[in-house]
Design an enzyme around this catalytic site. Structure first.
Site, mmCIF file in Angstrom:
data_model
loop_
_atom_site.group_PDB
_atom_site.id
_atom_site.type_symbol
_atom_site.label_atom_id
_atom_site.label_comp_id
_atom_site.label_asym_id
_atom_site.label_seq_id
_atom_site.Cartn_x
_atom_site.Cartn_y
_atom_site.Cartn_z
ATOM 1 N N GLY A 114 -13.312 -1.410 7.438
ATOM 2 C CA GLY A 114 -13.155 -2.407 8.474
ATOM 3 C C GLY A 114 -13.572 -1.815 9.806
ATOM 4 O O GLY A 114 -14.427 -0.927 9.877
ATOM 5 N N LYS A 143 -5.398 -1.637 6.428
ATOM 6 C CA LYS A 143 -4.152 -2.069 7.054
ATOM 7 C C LYS A 143 -2.979 -1.574 6.201
ATOM 8 O O LYS A 143 -3.123 -1.313 4.997
ATOM 9 C CB LYS A 143 -4.113 -3.593 7.171
ATOM 10 C CG LYS A 143 -5.208 -4.145 8.064
ATOM 11 C CD LYS A 143 -5.052 -3.642 9.490
ATOM 12 C CE LYS A 143 -6.258 -3.970 10.360
ATOM 13 N NZ LYS A 143 -6.523 -5.400 10.445
ATOM 14 N N ASN A 176 -1.826 2.283 11.379
ATOM 15 C CA ASN A 176 -0.722 2.087 12.309
ATOM 16 C C ASN A 176 0.591 2.505 11.658
ATOM 17 O O ASN A 176 0.633 2.891 10.496
ATOM 18 C CB ASN A 176 -0.664 0.624 12.742
ATOM 19 C CG ASN A 176 -1.832 0.226 13.613
ATOM 20 O OD1 ASN A 176 -2.283 1.003 14.447
ATOM 21 N ND2 ASN A 176 -2.330 -0.994 13.441
ATOM 22 N N LYS A 212 2.408 5.420 20.163
ATOM 23 C CA LYS A 212 1.355 4.536 19.678
ATOM 24 C C LYS A 212 1.948 3.236 19.148
ATOM 25 O O LYS A 212 1.376 2.156 19.321
ATOM 26 C CB LYS A 212 0.566 5.245 18.571
ATOM 27 C CG LYS A 212 -0.581 4.403 18.000
ATOM 28 C CD LYS A 212 -1.617 4.068 19.068
ATOM 29 C CE LYS A 212 -2.926 3.561 18.483
ATOM 30 N NZ LYS A 212 -2.794 2.356 17.664
ATOM 31 N N ASN A 251 1.209 -0.984 19.752
ATOM 32 C CA ASN A 251 0.981 -1.922 18.658
ATOM 33 C C ASN A 251 1.968 -3.075 18.634
ATOM 34 O O ASN A 251 1.595 -4.214 18.337
ATOM 35 C CB ASN A 251 1.025 -1.184 17.322
ATOM 36 C CG ASN A 251 -0.230 -0.383 17.058
ATOM 37 O OD1 ASN A 251 -1.321 -0.791 17.430
ATOM 38 N ND2 ASN A 251 -0.085 0.775 16.444
ATOM 39 N N SER A 288 -6.410 -5.342 16.589
ATOM 40 C CA SER A 288 -6.657 -5.554 15.168
ATOM 41 C C SER A 288 -5.976 -6.824 14.676
ATOM 42 O O SER A 288 -6.527 -7.560 13.850
ATOM 43 C CB SER A 288 -6.164 -4.348 14.362
ATOM 44 O OG SER A 288 -4.775 -4.135 14.562
ATOM 45 N N ARG A 333 -7.190 -13.560 8.063
ATOM 46 C CA ARG A 333 -6.621 -12.542 7.185
ATOM 47 C C ARG A 333 -5.124 -12.400 7.427
ATOM 48 O O ARG A 333 -4.624 -12.732 8.504
ATOM 49 C CB ARG A 333 -7.311 -11.194 7.424
ATOM 50 C CG ARG A 333 -8.777 -11.154 7.029
ATOM 51 C CD ARG A 333 -9.332 -9.743 7.132
ATOM 52 N NE ARG A 333 -9.395 -9.276 8.513
ATOM 53 C CZ ARG A 333 -10.486 -9.283 9.257
ATOM 54 N NH1 ARG A 333 -11.626 -9.766 8.756
ATOM 55 N NH2 ARG A 333 -10.473 -8.820 10.492
ATOM 56 N N PRO A 334 -4.372 -11.861 6.441
ATOM 57 C CA PRO A 334 -2.946 -11.589 6.653
ATOM 58 C C PRO A 334 -2.739 -10.643 7.830
ATOM 59 O O PRO A 334 -3.558 -9.754 8.075
ATOM 60 C CB PRO A 334 -2.507 -10.931 5.340
ATOM 61 C CG PRO A 334 -3.490 -11.420 4.330
ATOM 62 C CD PRO A 334 -4.797 -11.548 5.074
#
Length: 300
Positions: free
Chosen positions: A16, A81, A107, A184, A188, A254, A263-264
């Site tokens: 991706g 992911k 993540n 981080k 997110n 993202s 997308r999920p």
């Protein structure tokens, strides 16, 4: 190659946005990059920057369609992911059959616990700060920040870290990786949900009512991170919001890209983690809980 680093075979699982950007950096450094996945790829295109200053480079890759077609790799980059990790377990098992290292460019704050049981290799978490936007199959646009990757400063991670440092990527080593991972996580759990739910890019975080919501989300996450052993305080919440607000105009997330593509969403590994751990420690996480309810409602 940028440094005196021996060329290696590097497999990338998850081509991706992030996976393609990392594959480009590794290919530019002279490594043999293997793209693992269903869609055929023989080259990738990476555009650095925007407008008149943008530079586009093309790099060759080797594509393999199934785990049966690939042998062990010195380095495996996992860039799926969080919720897609179980789906690539066969790839990870094949690539690490003889050991090696897995750079987990994902993540979250539990990389080793999540991925360790799936591999026979050293798991090296990598926090990705480069802003990457997928523009097509095998094509991405990157907007560089003041750092690209943050990795643990440990002896066991050294072979993988040395290989990454031999690329054009700005790699920062952290002796307190738990705190680094939670810092981080702050970016997110604030930027990802808010951009995905509003359908807008990071500029939305500069608007006062949205910034106030983001700060509530951040302060709750700071409290949870501290309960989990990270060294965080209110200054970290303010610094993260200021950093997000200063990102280059047009920078995306993202989760926004996933929602736009149908997308999920990755909310279970991000916002849900803050809510779950907050409940475990008896911390009020009302703002994150509200975002989680909305994300659950809109995710396919």
């Amino acid at each position: 190659m940028d440094r005196d680093t021996r060329a290696e075979t590097v497999a990338v699982v998850g081509m991706g946005a992030v996976g393609t950007a990392l594959a480009g950096a590794l290919a530019a450094a002279g490594h043999d990059v293997v793209a693992c996945g269903r869609r055929p790829l023989d080259r990738i295109e990476v555009t650095d920057g925007t407008g008149a200053d943008a530079v586009t480079s093309t790099y060759p890759v080797r594509w393999v369609a199934t785990p049966d077609d690939v042998g062990a790799a010195a380095l495996t980059v996992l860039a799926t992911k969080i919720h897609d990790t179980p789906a690539v377990a066969d790839w990870l098992a094949a690539l690490t059959a003889h050991g090696g290292h897995v750079v987990a460019a994902q993540n979250g704050v539990d990389h080793v616990e999540r991925i360790g049981p799936l591999v026979t290799a050293e798991v090296v978490p990598a926090l990705v700060y480069t802003n990457v936007e997928r523009t097509g199959l095998g094509a991405v646009r990157t907007r560089r920040t003041d750092r690209d990757l943050v990795v643990p400063d440990t002896a066991s991670a050294e072979p993988a870290v040395a290989l990454l440092e031999g690329t054009r990527l700005a790699v920062e080593r952290s002796a307190d990786f738990r705190t680094a991972a939670w810092r981080k996580m702050l970016t997110n759990v604030s930027a990802n949900p808010i951009t995905a739910l509003t359908g807008r890019r990071v500029e939305v975080l500069t608007e006062q009512p949205v910034a106030e919501l983001a700060m509530r989300v951040l302060r709750e996450a700071v409290a949870v991170g501290r309960a989990e052993g990270a060294h965080l305080d209110d200054a970290d919440a303010r610094e993260v919001l200021a950093w997000l607000q200063a990102l280059a105009p047009g920078s995306t997330t993202s989760m926004l890209q996933d929602r736009e593509a149908g997308r999920p969403l990755e909310h279970d590994g991000l916002t849900a983690t803050v809510v779950r751990l907050g409940d475990r420690h008896g911390i009020d996480v009302a703002a994150n809980r509200s975002l989680l309810a909305l994300l659950s409602a809109v995710s396919p």
